[in-house]
Design a protein around this motif. Sequence first.
Motif, PDB file in Angstrom:
ATOM      1  N   THR A  59       0.826  -1.209   0.000  1.00 36.45           N
ATOM      2  CA  THR A  59       0.000   0.000   0.000  1.00 36.45           C
ATOM      3  C   THR A  59       0.859   1.257   0.000  1.00 36.45           C
ATOM      4  OG1 THR A  59      -1.778  -1.172   1.149  1.00 36.45           O
ATOM      5  CG2 THR A  59      -1.831   1.241   1.226  1.00 36.45           C
ATOM      6  N   LEU A  60       1.929   1.251   0.774  1.00 34.44           N
ATOM      7  CA  LEU A  60       2.852   2.392   0.782  1.00 34.44           C
ATOM      8  C   LEU A  60       3.489   2.580  -0.594  1.00 34.44           C
ATOM      9  CD1 LEU A  60       4.624   1.927   4.242  1.00 34.44           C
ATOM     10  CD2 LEU A  60       2.973   3.698   3.612  1.00 34.44           C
ATOM     11  N   GLY A  61       3.870   1.475  -1.235  1.00 34.11           N
ATOM     12  CA  GLY A  61       4.439   1.558  -2.568  1.00 34.11           C
ATOM     13  C   GLY A  61       3.445   2.117  -3.571  1.00 34.11           C
ATOM     14  N   ALA A  62       2.191   1.667  -3.464  1.00 33.16           N
ATOM     15  CA  ALA A  62       1.150   2.167  -4.359  1.00 33.16           C
ATOM     16  C   ALA A  62       0.935   3.665  -4.165  1.00 33.16           C
ATOM     17  CB  ALA A  62      -0.153   1.407  -4.117  1.00 33.16           C
ATOM     18  N   LEU A  63       0.984   4.120  -2.920  1.00 30.56           N
ATOM     19  CA  LEU A  63       0.810   5.544  -2.637  1.00 30.56           C
ATOM     20  C   LEU A  63       1.948   6.361  -3.240  1.00 30.56           C
ATOM     21  CD1 LEU A  63      -0.563   7.944  -1.279  1.00 30.56           C
ATOM     22  CD2 LEU A  63       0.672   7.362   0.829  1.00 30.56           C
ATOM     23  N   VAL A  64       3.178   5.888  -3.080  1.00 32.71           N
ATOM     24  CA  VAL A  64       4.330   6.611  -3.636  1.00 32.71           C
ATOM     25  C   VAL A  64       4.211   6.695  -5.163  1.00 32.71           C
ATOM     26  CG1 VAL A  64       6.820   6.544  -3.988  1.00 32.71           C
ATOM     27  CG2 VAL A  64       5.863   6.030  -1.729  1.00 32.71           C
ATOM     28  N   GLY A  65       3.850   5.585  -5.806  1.00 35.50           N
ATOM     29  CA  GLY A  65       3.686   5.595  -7.254  1.00 35.50           C
ATOM     30  C   GLY A  65       2.591   6.547  -7.698  1.00 35.50           C
TER      31      GLY A  65
ATOM     32  N   THR B 230      -6.367  14.848   0.963  1.00 34.04           N
ATOM     33  CA  THR B 230      -7.527  14.054   0.546  1.00 34.04           C
ATOM     34  C   THR B 230      -7.116  12.998  -0.466  1.00 34.04           C
ATOM     35  OG1 THR B 230      -8.988  15.950   0.884  1.00 34.04           O
ATOM     36  CG2 THR B 230      -9.831  14.157  -0.486  1.00 34.04           C
ATOM     37  N   PHE B 231      -6.286  13.410  -1.429  1.00 34.42           N
ATOM     38  CA  PHE B 231      -5.808  12.471  -2.446  1.00 34.42           C
ATOM     39  C   PHE B 231      -5.053  11.313  -1.805  1.00 34.42           C
ATOM     40  CE2 PHE B 231      -2.268  11.049  -5.112  1.00 34.42           C
ATOM     41  CZ  PHE B 231      -2.955  10.550  -6.202  1.00 34.42           C
ATOM     42  N   SER B 232      -4.168  11.604  -0.883  1.00 37.88           N
ATOM     43  CA  SER B 232      -3.352  10.564  -0.248  1.00 37.88           C
ATOM     44  C   SER B 232      -4.208   9.606   0.561  1.00 37.88           C
ATOM     45  CB  SER B 232      -2.288  11.201   0.649  1.00 37.88           C
ATOM     46  OG  SER B 232      -1.408  12.000  -0.107  1.00 37.88           O
ATOM     47  N   ILE B 233      -5.193  10.151   1.288  1.00 41.83           N
ATOM     48  CA  ILE B 233      -6.050   9.307   2.122  1.00 41.83           C
ATOM     49  C   ILE B 233      -6.864   8.340   1.271  1.00 41.83           C
ATOM     50  CG2 ILE B 233      -8.076   9.319   3.639  1.00 41.83           C
ATOM     51  CD1 ILE B 233      -6.970  11.918   4.853  1.00 41.83           C
ATOM     52  N   PHE B 234      -7.545   8.862   0.244  1.00 38.83           N
ATOM     53  CA  PHE B 234      -8.429   8.010  -0.560  1.00 38.83           C
ATOM     54  C   PHE B 234      -7.647   7.090  -1.493  1.00 38.83           C
ATOM     55  CE2 PHE B 234     -11.500  10.969   1.059  1.00 38.83           C
ATOM     56  CZ  PHE B 234     -12.652  10.205   1.176  1.00 38.83           C
ATOM     57  N   THR B 235      -6.475   7.528  -1.920  1.00 40.37           N
ATOM     58  CA  THR B 235      -5.603   6.640  -2.685  1.00 40.37           C
ATOM     59  C   THR B 235      -5.138   5.480  -1.811  1.00 40.37           C
ATOM     60  OG1 THR B 235      -4.822   8.362  -4.188  1.00 40.37           O
ATOM     61  CG2 THR B 235      -3.396   6.452  -3.894  1.00 40.37           C
ATOM     62  N   SER B 236      -4.746   5.789  -0.587  1.00 39.20           N
ATOM     63  CA  SER B 236      -4.281   4.753   0.333  1.00 39.20           C
ATOM     64  C   SER B 236      -5.401   3.778   0.678  1.00 39.20           C
ATOM     65  CB  SER B 236      -3.740   5.390   1.615  1.00 39.20           C
ATOM     66  OG  SER B 236      -2.618   6.201   1.339  1.00 39.20           O
ATOM     67  N   LEU B 237      -6.606   4.303   0.903  1.00 32.74           N
ATOM     68  CA  LEU B 237      -7.736   3.431   1.233  1.00 32.74           C
ATOM     69  C   LEU B 237      -8.079   2.510   0.059  1.00 32.74           C
ATOM     70  CD1 LEU B 237     -10.106   5.894   3.152  1.00 32.74           C
ATOM     71  CD2 LEU B 237      -8.776   3.999   4.107  1.00 32.74           C
ATOM     72  N   GLY B 238      -8.079   3.076  -1.154  1.00 33.15           N
ATOM     73  CA  GLY B 238      -8.357   2.259  -2.333  1.00 33.15           C
ATOM     74  C   GLY B 238      -7.280   1.216  -2.561  1.00 33.15           C
ATOM     75  N   ALA B 239      -6.018   1.625  -2.442  1.00 35.44           N
ATOM     76  CA  ALA B 239      -4.904   0.693  -2.623  1.00 35.44           C
ATOM     77  C   ALA B 239      -4.914  -0.374  -1.540  1.00 35.44           C
ATOM     78  CB  ALA B 239      -3.576   1.453  -2.606  1.00 35.44           C
ATOM     79  N   LEU B 240      -5.228   0.022  -0.309  1.00 32.49           N
ATOM     80  CA  LEU B 240      -5.296  -0.937   0.797  1.00 32.49           C
ATOM     81  C   LEU B 240      -6.371  -1.978   0.524  1.00 32.49           C
ATOM     82  CD1 LEU B 240      -4.504  -1.851   3.659  1.00 32.49           C
ATOM     83  CD2 LEU B 240      -6.198  -0.237   4.540  1.00 32.49           C
ATOM     84  N   THR B 241      -7.529  -1.540   0.072  1.00 31.25           N
ATOM     85  CA  THR B 241      -8.619  -2.470  -0.229  1.00 31.25           C
ATOM     86  C   THR B 241      -8.202  -3.473  -1.292  1.00 31.25           C
ATOM     87  OG1 THR B 241     -10.262  -0.772   0.296  1.00 31.25           O
ATOM     88  CG2 THR B 241     -11.014  -2.645  -1.013  1.00 31.25           C
ATOM     89  N   TRP B 242      -7.590  -2.972  -2.357  1.00 28.78           N
ATOM     90  CA  TRP B 242      -7.159  -3.853  -3.440  1.00 28.78           C
ATOM     91  C   TRP B 242      -6.059  -4.808  -2.980  1.00 28.78           C
ATOM     92  CZ3 TRP B 242      -8.940  -5.816  -7.588  1.00 28.78           C
ATOM     93  CH2 TRP B 242      -8.105  -6.364  -8.557  1.00 28.78           C
ATOM     94  N   ASN B 243      -5.122  -4.324  -2.199  1.00 30.20           N
ATOM     95  CA  ASN B 243      -4.022  -5.176  -1.739  1.00 30.20           C
ATOM     96  C   ASN B 243      -4.497  -6.229  -0.747  1.00 30.20           C
ATOM     97  OD1 ASN B 243      -1.984  -3.977  -3.291  1.00 30.20           O
ATOM     98  ND2 ASN B 243      -1.713  -2.333  -1.801  1.00 30.20           N
ATOM     99  N   VAL B 244      -5.507  -5.899   0.048  1.00 29.35           N
ATOM    100  CA  VAL B 244      -6.096  -6.899   0.949  1.00 29.35           C
ATOM    101  C   VAL B 244      -6.712  -8.028   0.130  1.00 29.35           C
ATOM    102  CG1 VAL B 244      -7.993  -7.327   2.563  1.00 29.35           C
ATOM    103  CG2 VAL B 244      -6.471  -5.386   2.928  1.00 29.35           C
TER     104      VAL B 244
END
Length: 225
Positions: free
Chosen positions: A70-76, A152-166
């Motif tokens: 998720t951290l990697g997805a956020l950085v990208g 806002t972008f970082s929060i919702f990007t992280s939540l979306g990426a977290l959901t997908w990675n789970v």
Amino acid sequence: MILDFLQLFDANDFFRWFVDNANYWFVFVFMIIESSFIPFPSELVVPPAAYLAMQQGSSMNIYMVVVVATLGALVGALINYYLALWIGRPVVYAFANSRLGHILLLDSEKVNKAEQYFDKHGAISTFIGRLIPAVRQLISIPAGLARMNIGTFSIFTSLGALTWNVILALLGYLLFKFFQFDTKQELLDKVEEYNAYLTYFGYGIGIICVLFILYNVLKPHSKKN
């Protein structure tokens, strides 16, 4: 080892290489690549990493695989966001103010209104976009063009990426729990089989979102007395 990857042009070769060399660092790096402007399937990273993390004696933990991915997805995603902000946005405004832009009924005021609209309504689009194949990497671009609030972008990007990675990590867990593989190719074949279902799931979400938008655009509006 990371340089070895640059010589890999086949998904099968990469998968075997990744299974042999998987660690948190590679999960992080390849998820940055997957989430940035370079097309790269996260399905070849998170499920096998989660699968390997479940094995006895593994140096990885499945929960940490999800966190690192998720951290990697956020950085990208942030790379795409700032590229769109610093490079794409000036290009868009220059085009809107050009003669051709005016012919197409564009101007800087309309672009600014579009930015404000996305900044106000783009959070849910950013979240859902992380779940849709082919959109996952691109959703950061309009956010950057519109100067969407970075928090806002970082929060919702992280939540979306977290959901997908789970979801992807759960696939790796289920493969470990219910299957036995004698070769890496068997593991890859099963990952690809179930990844097809995940792809259909993502496209289904995209279709539902498009239909919802069309419904709201086309539905008759009741007149107020």
